[in-house]
Design a protein around this motif. Structure first.
Motif, short mmCIF file in Angstrom:
data_model
loop_
_atom_site.label_atom_id
_atom_site.label_comp_id
_atom_site.label_asym_id
_atom_site.label_seq_id
_atom_site.Cartn_x
_atom_site.Cartn_y
_atom_site.Cartn_z
N GLU A 1 4.52 32.58 68.50
CA GLU A 1 3.92 31.83 67.39
C GLU A 1 4.36 32.41 66.05
O GLU A 1 4.63 31.67 65.10
CB GLU A 1 2.39 31.83 67.49
CG GLU A 1 1.76 30.97 66.40
CD GLU A 1 0.26 30.99 66.42
OE1 GLU A 1 -0.31 30.01 65.89
OE2 GLU A 1 -0.34 31.97 66.90
N LEU A 2 4.43 33.74 65.97
CA LEU A 2 4.90 34.38 64.73
C LEU A 2 6.33 33.94 64.42
O LEU A 2 6.65 33.64 63.27
CB LEU A 2 4.84 35.91 64.85
CG LEU A 2 3.47 36.56 64.94
CD1 LEU A 2 3.61 38.06 65.14
CD2 LEU A 2 2.65 36.27 63.71
N LEU A 3 7.16 33.90 65.42
CA LEU A 3 8.54 33.48 65.25
C LEU A 3 8.61 32.02 64.80
O LEU A 3 9.34 31.67 63.86
CB LEU A 3 9.32 33.67 66.55
CG LEU A 3 10.79 33.24 66.53
CD1 LEU A 3 11.57 34.09 65.55
CD2 LEU A 3 11.38 33.35 67.92
N LYS A 4 7.82 31.16 65.42
CA LYS A 4 7.80 29.74 65.04
C LYS A 4 7.30 29.55 63.61
O LYS A 4 7.84 28.74 62.86
CB LYS A 4 6.93 28.93 66.01
CG LYS A 4 7.58 28.68 67.34
CD LYS A 4 6.66 27.85 68.23
CE LYS A 4 7.28 27.64 69.59
NZ LYS A 4 6.39 26.88 70.49
N ALA A 5 6.26 30.28 63.23
CA ALA A 5 5.72 30.18 61.87
C ALA A 5 6.75 30.64 60.84
O ALA A 5 6.91 30.01 59.79
CB ALA A 5 4.44 30.99 61.75
N THR A 6 7.44 31.71 61.14
CA THR A 6 8.47 32.22 60.23
C THR A 6 9.61 31.22 60.11
O THR A 6 10.09 30.95 59.00
CB THR A 6 8.99 33.58 60.71
OG1 THR A 6 7.88 34.48 60.83
CG2 THR A 6 10.00 34.16 59.74
N LYS A 7 10.03 30.65 61.21
CA LYS A 7 11.10 29.64 61.17
C LYS A 7 10.66 28.40 60.40
O LYS A 7 11.44 27.82 59.65
CB LYS A 7 11.53 29.27 62.59
CG LYS A 7 12.38 30.32 63.24
CD LYS A 7 12.87 29.87 64.60
CE LYS A 7 13.78 30.92 65.20
NZ LYS A 7 14.36 30.49 66.48
N LYS A 8 9.42 28.00 60.56
CA LYS A 8 8.88 26.86 59.84
C LYS A 8 8.87 27.15 58.33
O LYS A 8 9.26 26.31 57.52
CB LYS A 8 7.47 26.52 60.34
CG LYS A 8 6.78 25.42 59.60
CD LYS A 8 7.32 24.07 59.97
CE LYS A 8 6.46 22.98 59.33
NZ LYS A 8 6.93 21.66 59.64
N ALA A 9 8.43 28.36 57.97
CA ALA A 9 8.41 28.76 56.56
C ALA A 9 9.82 28.74 55.97
O ALA A 9 10.03 28.22 54.86
CB ALA A 9 7.79 30.14 56.40
#
Length: 190
Positions: free
Chosen positions: A37-45
């Protein structure tokens, strides 16, 4: 794509097909759901910042609408801040620089406050550009009076109201209208 990212996807694909990937002896080698989830949130940002600058508040709201956990949002914001991809002070300076010729300083301040920029950054940015919006007022007045050679009292009141709604101060509007009238009188005498 980063090396660990490639290895992660290889391991994930191998797990889905039931085969053991090279170097993947256990499930412990795979990232946890939180890490994913951290990785997905960072990619989304990063994706959101790819096309336009945003303030921290705007980025945070976009990530919240994507339903990431608070921890993932904080981690993503910390990541993009560490590379200076978001910087509210820089955003405020740039915003004032772009819009100072077409908007009143009051309107610029309101727009930045709506975007969640801290008041201190707004004040610094406006002071950096002298806080003078007479050029923008003159430009807006010329646009309102295009093709006119004189103004009736009612027309003058309408123009003043329109410019006042755009955030210009009434005494500045009156002064600019008086200057416009003087220029019209001079050009009429010639």
């Amino acid at each position: 794509m980063k090396q660990w990212d490639v290895e992660y996807w290889k391991q994930k694909q191998a797990m889905e097909t039931g085969q053991a990937a090279e170097g993947a002896d256990s499930l412990a080698a795979l990232p946890s759901e939180e890490e994913e989830e951290l990785l997905k949130a960072t990619k989304k940002a990063m994706s959101l910042l790819q096309h336009m600058d945003r303030t921290e508040w705007e980025l945070r709201s976009k990530l919240q609408r994507s339903e990431f956990s608070a921890e993932a949002i904080e981690a993503a914001i910390a990541y993009v801040q560490s590379y200076h991809y978001i910087d509210d002070e820089r955003y405020a300076r740039r915003f004032v620089e772009i819009y100072r010729s077409s908007r009143s300083m009051q309107r610029i301040k309101q727009d930045l406050l709506k975007r969640g920029v801290a008041d201190q950054y707004i004040t610094l940015a406006i002071e950096e550009f002298d806080g003078d919006d007479s050029g923008a007022l003159q430009k807006a007045l010329e646009k309102c009076l295009r093709g006119k050679t004189s103004l009736t009292y009612d027309e003058q009141q309408k123009v003043m109201a329109k410019l006042y709604r755009r955030g210009f101060r009434s005494q500045d509007i009156r002064r600019q209208i008086d200057l416009w009238k003087e220029r019209q009188e001079i050009s009429a005498k010639e």
